[in-house]
Scaffold this motif. Structure first.
Motif, PDB file in Angstrom:
ATOM      1  N   GLY A 177      52.453  -2.836  34.672  1.00  0.00           N
ATOM      2  CA  GLY A 177      52.745  -3.192  33.287  1.00  0.00           C
ATOM      3  C   GLY A 177      53.642  -4.412  33.169  1.00  0.00           C
ATOM      4  N   GLY A 178      53.688  -5.233  34.203  1.00  0.00           N
ATOM      5  CA  GLY A 178      54.530  -6.428  34.163  1.00  0.00           C
ATOM      6  C   GLY A 178      55.619  -6.367  35.221  1.00  0.00           C
ATOM      7  N   VAL A 179      55.932  -7.497  35.811  1.00  0.00           N
ATOM      8  CA  VAL A 179      56.954  -7.557  36.852  1.00  0.00           C
ATOM      9  C   VAL A 179      58.342  -7.396  36.228  1.00  0.00           C
ATOM     10  N   ARG A 180      59.105  -6.451  36.716  1.00  0.00           N
ATOM     11  CA  ARG A 180      60.497  -6.296  36.285  1.00  0.00           C
ATOM     12  C   ARG A 180      61.291  -5.671  37.412  1.00  0.00           C
ATOM     13  N   LEU A 181      62.565  -5.996  37.444  1.00  0.00           N
ATOM     14  CA  LEU A 181      63.443  -5.589  38.535  1.00  0.00           C
ATOM     15  C   LEU A 181      64.418  -4.527  38.038  1.00  0.00           C
ATOM     16  N   LEU A 182      64.418  -3.390  38.716  1.00  0.00           N
ATOM     17  CA  LEU A 182      65.369  -2.321  38.447  1.00  0.00           C
ATOM     18  C   LEU A 182      66.468  -2.381  39.510  1.00  0.00           C
ATOM     19  N   TYR A 183      67.661  -1.973  39.166  1.00  0.00           N
ATOM     20  CA  TYR A 183      68.769  -2.104  40.102  1.00  0.00           C
ATOM     21  C   TYR A 183      69.881  -1.112  39.804  1.00  0.00           C
ATOM     22  N   ARG A 184      70.723  -0.948  40.807  1.00  0.00           N
ATOM     23  CA  ARG A 184      71.910  -0.090  40.687  1.00  0.00           C
ATOM     24  C   ARG A 184      72.997  -0.668  41.585  1.00  0.00           C
ATOM     25  N   SER A 185      74.200  -0.787  41.055  1.00  0.00           N
ATOM     26  CA  SER A 185      75.348  -1.267  41.819  1.00  0.00           C
ATOM     27  C   SER A 185      76.489  -0.279  41.614  1.00  0.00           C
ATOM     28  N   ALA A 186      77.016   0.284  42.708  1.00  0.00           N
ATOM     29  CA  ALA A 186      78.037   1.324  42.585  1.00  0.00           C
ATOM     30  C   ALA A 186      79.016   1.271  43.748  1.00  0.00           C
ATOM     31  N   THR A 187      80.255   1.625  43.469  1.00  0.00           N
ATOM     32  CA  THR A 187      81.286   1.750  44.495  1.00  0.00           C
ATOM     33  C   THR A 187      81.288   3.177  45.017  1.00  0.00           C
ATOM     34  N   ARG A 188      81.281   3.330  46.336  1.00  0.00           N
ATOM     35  CA  ARG A 188      81.260   4.672  46.928  1.00  0.00           C
ATOM     36  C   ARG A 188      82.543   5.451  46.628  1.00  0.00           C
ATOM     37  N   LEU A 193      94.668   8.358  40.856  1.00  0.00           N
ATOM     38  CA  LEU A 193      96.107   8.293  41.083  1.00  0.00           C
ATOM     39  C   LEU A 193      96.798   9.416  40.323  1.00  0.00           C
ATOM     40  N   TYR A 194      97.697  10.138  40.983  1.00  0.00           N
ATOM     41  CA  TYR A 194      98.431  11.218  40.320  1.00  0.00           C
ATOM     42  C   TYR A 194      99.273  10.653  39.183  1.00  0.00           C
ATOM     43  N   PRO A 195      99.291  11.264  37.970  1.00  0.00           N
ATOM     44  CA  PRO A 195      98.582  12.487  37.578  1.00  0.00           C
ATOM     45  C   PRO A 195      97.300  12.207  36.788  1.00  0.00           C
ATOM     46  N   LEU A 196      96.711  11.022  36.935  1.00  0.00           N
ATOM     47  CA  LEU A 196      95.537  10.669  36.145  1.00  0.00           C
ATOM     48  C   LEU A 196      94.332  11.531  36.516  1.00  0.00           C
ATOM     49  N   GLN A 197      93.511  11.828  35.533  1.00  0.00           N
ATOM     50  CA  GLN A 197      92.301  12.607  35.766  1.00  0.00           C
ATOM     51  C   GLN A 197      91.049  11.740  35.710  1.00  0.00           C
ATOM     52  N   GLN A 198      91.222  10.429  35.522  1.00  0.00           N
ATOM     53  CA  GLN A 198      90.113   9.491  35.560  1.00  0.00           C
ATOM     54  C   GLN A 198      90.384   8.475  36.671  1.00  0.00           C
ATOM     55  N   PRO A 199      89.342   7.988  37.342  1.00  0.00           N
ATOM     56  CA  PRO A 199      89.557   7.052  38.446  1.00  0.00           C
ATOM     57  C   PRO A 199      90.002   5.684  37.960  1.00  0.00           C
ATOM     58  N   VAL A 200      90.597   4.918  38.877  1.00  0.00           N
ATOM     59  CA  VAL A 200      90.983   3.536  38.583  1.00  0.00           C
ATOM     60  C   VAL A 200      89.729   2.731  38.264  1.00  0.00           C
ATOM     61  N   SER A 201      89.782   1.957  37.187  1.00  0.00           N
ATOM     62  CA  SER A 201      88.609   1.220  36.730  1.00  0.00           C
ATOM     63  C   SER A 201      88.211   0.118  37.705  1.00  0.00           C
ATOM     64  N   ASN A 202      86.897  -0.055  37.856  1.00  0.00           N
ATOM     65  CA  ASN A 202      86.381  -1.077  38.776  1.00  0.00           C
ATOM     66  C   ASN A 202      85.028  -1.588  38.285  1.00  0.00           C
ATOM     67  N   GLN A 203      84.793  -1.516  36.984  1.00  0.00           N
ATOM     68  CA  GLN A 203      83.476  -1.817  36.442  1.00  0.00           C
ATOM     69  C   GLN A 203      83.164  -3.314  36.433  1.00  0.00           C
ATOM     70  N   GLN A 204      84.167  -4.134  36.173  1.00  0.00           N
ATOM     71  CA  GLN A 204      83.916  -5.562  35.978  1.00  0.00           C
ATOM     72  C   GLN A 204      83.388  -6.230  37.235  1.00  0.00           C
ATOM     73  N   SER A 205      83.795  -5.754  38.406  1.00  0.00           N
ATOM     74  CA  SER A 205      83.330  -6.386  39.645  1.00  0.00           C
ATOM     75  C   SER A 205      81.819  -6.261  39.796  1.00  0.00           C
ATOM     76  N   HIS A 206      81.255  -5.161  39.332  1.00  0.00           N
ATOM     77  CA  HIS A 206      79.805  -4.979  39.407  1.00  0.00           C
ATOM     78  C   HIS A 206      79.091  -5.884  38.397  1.00  0.00           C
ATOM     79  N   ILE A 207      79.660  -5.999  37.213  1.00  0.00           N
ATOM     80  CA  ILE A 207      79.088  -6.885  36.193  1.00  0.00           C
ATOM     81  C   ILE A 207      79.045  -8.318  36.711  1.00  0.00           C
ATOM     82  N   ASP A 208      80.148  -8.761  37.305  1.00  0.00           N
ATOM     83  CA  ASP A 208      80.233 -10.150  37.772  1.00  0.00           C
ATOM     84  C   ASP A 208      79.267 -10.420  38.922  1.00  0.00           C
ATOM     85  N   ARG A 209      79.175  -9.507  39.879  1.00  0.00           N
ATOM     86  CA  ARG A 209      78.301  -9.735  41.035  1.00  0.00           C
ATOM     87  C   ARG A 209      76.835  -9.756  40.615  1.00  0.00           C
TER      88      ARG A 209
END
Length: 245
Positions: A177-188, A193-209
């Motif tokens: 149905g047409g050439v298109r590229l699917l992709y996924r970029s993720a940090t393992r 950090l105590y006492p946070l319940q959400q991880p340290v953000s690292n989203q922008q590095s994937h957007i930039d790369r």
């Protein structure tokens, strides 16, 4: 109070807990020991271990996750790469990630790419060679898997957070149905950090790369007519893009 300040780190791990209890036993009177034991129990109930909280947030056996803790942080390492039914996987809530399959999470969703040139649009093999070359030329990335028959590749590179972590960047080319590229970029690694319940953000590095790779490739992002709950249907109807949630 001094003994209780020693007891407080016990909420982080079992070894610290044993050391704190030993300190209480040898330095306190019977009445004081009873009071401090009660305080330690209360602290443990109010502040569950980081590893337990991180495991609860991660919670996906299919991602092959392991957990390592220190008194100040817990690092959850997951190997969530690989195709699922010929498709790139979505993104978990707690990982720094972008994916064309993350239709249920707008902050982690990225649209497919499609070639601009008529030659690449009409020739999937040629388009795939361009993709492989653009990824190979991206600074810091190294292709570790490449299946030219299935038009899939995975590259690894250093993550921004943590600095000693690993990013997995995957691409699969589809031409039904047409050439298109699917992709996924993720940090393992996801770092809590105590006492946070959400991880340290690292989203922008994937957007930039990914933006760097797309500029080198010279392809365009697929436009989307809708957002929200109708996004998955629109992806399938307009671009024939299979997605997983």
């Amino acid at each position: 109070l001094a003994a209780l300040s020693v007891a407080r780190p016990a909420v982080i791990g079992s070894e610290a807990s044993r050391q704190a209890l030993a300190h209480i036993h040898h330095t306190s009177s019977p009445h004081r020991r009873a009071a401090l034991h009660a305080g330690l129990l209360s602290a443990s109930l109010c502040f569950p271990p980081l590893a337990a909280r991180a495991a609860t947030i991660t919670g996906d056996v299919g991602r092959k996750c392991t957990t390592a803790s220190t008194p100040s942080a817990t690092t959850v390492t997951c190997q969530g790469y690989g195709l699922a039914g010929g498709r790139v996987r979505s993104c978990a809530a707690d990982e720094a990630c972008l994916s064309t399959s993350a239709i249920s999470n707008p902050s982690k969703f990225a649209p497919p790419w499609s070639p601009i040139s008529a030659q690449e649009a009409a020739d999937a093999a040629r388009a795939w060679r361009s993709v492989a070359a653009a990824v190979a030329e991206e600074p810091g990335l190294r292709i570790v898997e490449q299946d030219d028959g299935g038009r899939y590749l995975r590259a690894t590179g250093p993550s921004a957070v943590p600095t000693d972590g690993t990013d997995d960047v995957e691409f699969v080319l589809r031409d039904d149905g047409g050439v298109r590229l699917l992709y996924r970029s993720a940090t393992r690694q996801s770092v809590f950090l105590y006492p946070l319940q959400q991880p340290v953000s690292n989203q922008q590095s994937h957007i930039d790369r990914l933006a760097s790779i797309r500029r080198r490739l010279g392809w365009e992002e697929a436009g989307l007519p809708v957002d929200g709950p109708d996004l998955g249907r629109a992806m399938g109807d307009r671009y024939s893009v299979p997605t997983v949630t």
